[in-house]
Design a protein around this motif. Structure first.
Motif, PDB file in Angstrom:
ATOM      1  N   ASP A  53       0.834  -1.198   0.000  1.00  0.00           N
ATOM      2  CA  ASP A  53       0.000   0.000   0.000  1.00  0.00           C
ATOM      3  C   ASP A  53       0.870   1.251   0.000  1.00  0.00           C
ATOM      4  OD1 ASP A  53      -2.430  -1.370   0.115  1.00  0.00           O
ATOM      5  OD2 ASP A  53      -2.357  -1.479   2.302  1.00  0.00           O
ATOM      6  N   GLY A  54       0.353   2.309  -0.626  1.00  0.00           N
ATOM      7  CA  GLY A  54       1.010   3.605  -0.572  1.00  0.00           C
ATOM      8  C   GLY A  54       1.996   3.882  -1.689  1.00  0.00           C
ATOM      9  N   CYS A  55       2.176   2.946  -2.586  1.00  0.00           N
ATOM     10  CA  CYS A  55       3.115   3.151  -3.686  1.00  0.00           C
ATOM     11  C   CYS A  55       2.383   3.696  -4.907  1.00  0.00           C
ATOM     12  CB  CYS A  55       3.803   1.843  -4.058  1.00  0.00           C
ATOM     13  SG  CYS A  55       4.857   1.198  -2.746  1.00  0.00           S
ATOM     14  N   GLU A  56       3.017   4.642  -5.586  1.00  0.00           N
ATOM     15  CA  GLU A  56       2.450   5.210  -6.816  1.00  0.00           C
ATOM     16  C   GLU A  56       2.358   4.138  -7.896  1.00  0.00           C
ATOM     17  OE1 GLU A  56       4.273   8.235 -10.028  1.00  0.00           O
ATOM     18  OE2 GLU A  56       4.055   9.056  -8.019  1.00  0.00           O
ATOM     19  N   SER A  57       3.404   3.352  -7.997  1.00  0.00           N
ATOM     20  CA  SER A  57       3.442   2.218  -8.923  1.00  0.00           C
ATOM     21  C   SER A  57       3.127   0.962  -8.132  1.00  0.00           C
ATOM     22  CB  SER A  57       4.836   2.087  -9.538  1.00  0.00           C
ATOM     23  OG  SER A  57       5.220   3.281 -10.157  1.00  0.00           O
ATOM     24  N   ASP A  58       2.787  -0.096  -8.835  1.00  0.00           N
ATOM     25  CA  ASP A  58       2.563  -1.362  -8.144  1.00  0.00           C
ATOM     26  C   ASP A  58       3.906  -1.931  -7.696  1.00  0.00           C
ATOM     27  OD1 ASP A  58      -0.165  -1.256  -8.512  1.00  0.00           O
ATOM     28  OD2 ASP A  58      -0.136  -2.493 -10.320  1.00  0.00           O
ATOM     29  N   VAL A  59       3.977  -2.297  -6.428  1.00  0.00           N
ATOM     30  CA  VAL A  59       5.168  -2.930  -5.868  1.00  0.00           C
ATOM     31  C   VAL A  59       4.696  -4.125  -5.061  1.00  0.00           C
ATOM     32  CG1 VAL A  59       7.160  -2.682  -4.331  1.00  0.00           C
ATOM     33  CG2 VAL A  59       6.444  -0.750  -5.747  1.00  0.00           C
ATOM     34  N   TRP A  60       5.329  -5.258  -5.308  1.00  0.00           N
ATOM     35  CA  TRP A  60       4.998  -6.487  -4.608  1.00  0.00           C
ATOM     36  C   TRP A  60       6.184  -6.923  -3.763  1.00  0.00           C
ATOM     37  CZ3 TRP A  60       4.056  -5.601  -9.765  1.00  0.00           C
ATOM     38  CH2 TRP A  60       2.710  -5.549 -10.159  1.00  0.00           C
ATOM     39  N   LEU A  61       5.901  -7.406  -2.562  1.00  0.00           N
ATOM     40  CA  LEU A  61       6.932  -7.881  -1.651  1.00  0.00           C
ATOM     41  C   LEU A  61       6.458  -9.182  -1.041  1.00  0.00           C
ATOM     42  CD1 LEU A  61       8.958  -5.951   0.928  1.00  0.00           C
ATOM     43  CD2 LEU A  61       7.670  -7.935   1.666  1.00  0.00           C
ATOM     44  N   SER A  62       7.358 -10.144  -1.008  1.00  0.00           N
ATOM     45  CA  SER A  62       7.058 -11.426  -0.390  1.00  0.00           C
ATOM     46  C   SER A  62       8.302 -11.916   0.330  1.00  0.00           C
ATOM     47  CB  SER A  62       6.644 -12.437  -1.459  1.00  0.00           C
ATOM     48  OG  SER A  62       6.511 -13.729  -0.898  1.00  0.00           O
ATOM     49  N   PHE A  63       8.092 -12.511   1.468  1.00  0.00           N
ATOM     50  CA  PHE A  63       9.189 -13.157   2.197  1.00  0.00           C
ATOM     51  C   PHE A  63       8.686 -14.503   2.664  1.00  0.00           C
ATOM     52  CE2 PHE A  63      11.892 -13.985   5.912  1.00  0.00           C
ATOM     53  CZ  PHE A  63      13.131 -13.845   5.307  1.00  0.00           C
ATOM     54  N   GLU A  64       9.054 -15.516   1.914  1.00  0.00           N
ATOM     55  CA  GLU A  64       8.618 -16.882   2.203  1.00  0.00           C
ATOM     56  C   GLU A  64       9.799 -17.811   2.083  1.00  0.00           C
ATOM     57  OE1 GLU A  64       5.467 -17.596  -0.582  1.00  0.00           O
ATOM     58  OE2 GLU A  64       4.198 -16.035   0.276  1.00  0.00           O
ATOM     59  N   GLN A  65       9.893 -18.752   3.003  1.00  0.00           N
ATOM     60  CA  GLN A  65      10.969 -19.738   3.014  1.00  0.00           C
ATOM     61  C   GLN A  65      12.336 -19.056   2.940  1.00  0.00           C
ATOM     62  OE1 GLN A  65      10.155 -22.585  -0.067  1.00  0.00           O
ATOM     63  NE2 GLN A  65       8.117 -23.016   0.720  1.00  0.00           N
ATOM     64  N   GLN A  66      12.499 -18.003   3.745  1.00  0.00           N
ATOM     65  CA  GLN A  66      13.742 -17.237   3.842  1.00  0.00           C
ATOM     66  C   GLN A  66      14.169 -16.615   2.509  1.00  0.00           C
ATOM     67  OE1 GLN A  66      15.265 -16.629   6.887  1.00  0.00           O
ATOM     68  NE2 GLN A  66      13.337 -17.539   7.521  1.00  0.00           N
ATOM     69  N   GLN A  67      13.214 -16.394   1.619  1.00  0.00           N
ATOM     70  CA  GLN A  67      13.481 -15.794   0.311  1.00  0.00           C
ATOM     71  C   GLN A  67      12.709 -14.490   0.190  1.00  0.00           C
ATOM     72  OE1 GLN A  67      15.546 -16.982  -2.160  1.00  0.00           O
ATOM     73  NE2 GLN A  67      15.116 -15.175  -3.364  1.00  0.00           N
ATOM     74  N   LEU A  68      13.433 -13.383   0.056  1.00  0.00           N
ATOM     75  CA  LEU A  68      12.828 -12.077  -0.151  1.00  0.00           C
ATOM     76  C   LEU A  68      12.663 -11.847  -1.640  1.00  0.00           C
ATOM     77  CD1 LEU A  68      11.942  -9.256   0.907  1.00  0.00           C
ATOM     78  CD2 LEU A  68      14.332  -8.566   0.664  1.00  0.00           C
ATOM     79  N   GLN A  69      11.453 -11.484  -2.046  1.00  0.00           N
ATOM     80  CA  GLN A  69      11.184 -11.140  -3.443  1.00  0.00           C
ATOM     81  C   GLN A  69      10.548  -9.763  -3.493  1.00  0.00           C
ATOM     82  OE1 GLN A  69       9.654 -14.192  -6.278  1.00  0.00           O
ATOM     83  NE2 GLN A  69       9.088 -15.225  -4.375  1.00  0.00           N
TER      84      GLN A  69
END
Length: 141
Positions: A53-69
């Motif tokens: 939320d709050g980004c002008e552009s779409d930004v996705w963040l995930s942290f699963e199984q010690q993997q940051l994306q």
């Protein structure tokens, strides 16, 4: 921090790329070139649940199984994400945000980012802090 295999997270190399840039257009071009280094994200990342939320552009963040994306639909943000990841790779989360801000100033990028872009970057940091929930080791090497 768990590294993304396709990405070189070297702050010195990033700073070197910008060292000869004199005009904003040259810095912008370097951001776009950095963006290419982020590579393609896992298609499952681009889901509503991972949208920040709050980004002008779409930004996705995930942290699963010690993997940051991290990913974005905007190339300039993708370039900034590479810098953000490089800071996370070099510093603990508690220090990485201030180092990222200092990097943007040193590279002559800070003054060119709109308030809405800065708000979006702040949203990304807040999301990472929320994931870490006080566990400093979450994003450490």
């Amino acid at each position: 921090m768990t590294k993304l295999p396709q990405l070189q997270l070297d702050l010195d190399a990033i700073e070197q790329r910008f060292s000869d840039c004199r005009a904003w257009e040259e810095r912008y071009r370097q951001l776009l070139l950095l963006a290419k280094g982020l590579g393609k994200a896992d298609p499952t990342l681009r889901q509503e649940a991972h949208l920040i939320d709050g980004c002008e552009s779409d930004v996705w963040l995930s942290f699963e199984q010690q993997q940051l994306q991290l990913d974005s639909n905007a190339k300039i943000i993708r370039g900034l994400l590479v810098m953000l990841l490089a800071c996370l790779d070099s510093y603990p989360l508690s220090q990485a945000q201030s180092e990222f801000a200092a990097l943007l100033k040193r590279l002559g990028l800070a003054q060119h980012l709109s308030e809405s872009r800065n708000n979006g970057l702040q949203g990304i940091w807040q999301a990472m802090y929320a994931i870490a929930q006080g566990d400093e080791q979450t994003f450490c090497r």
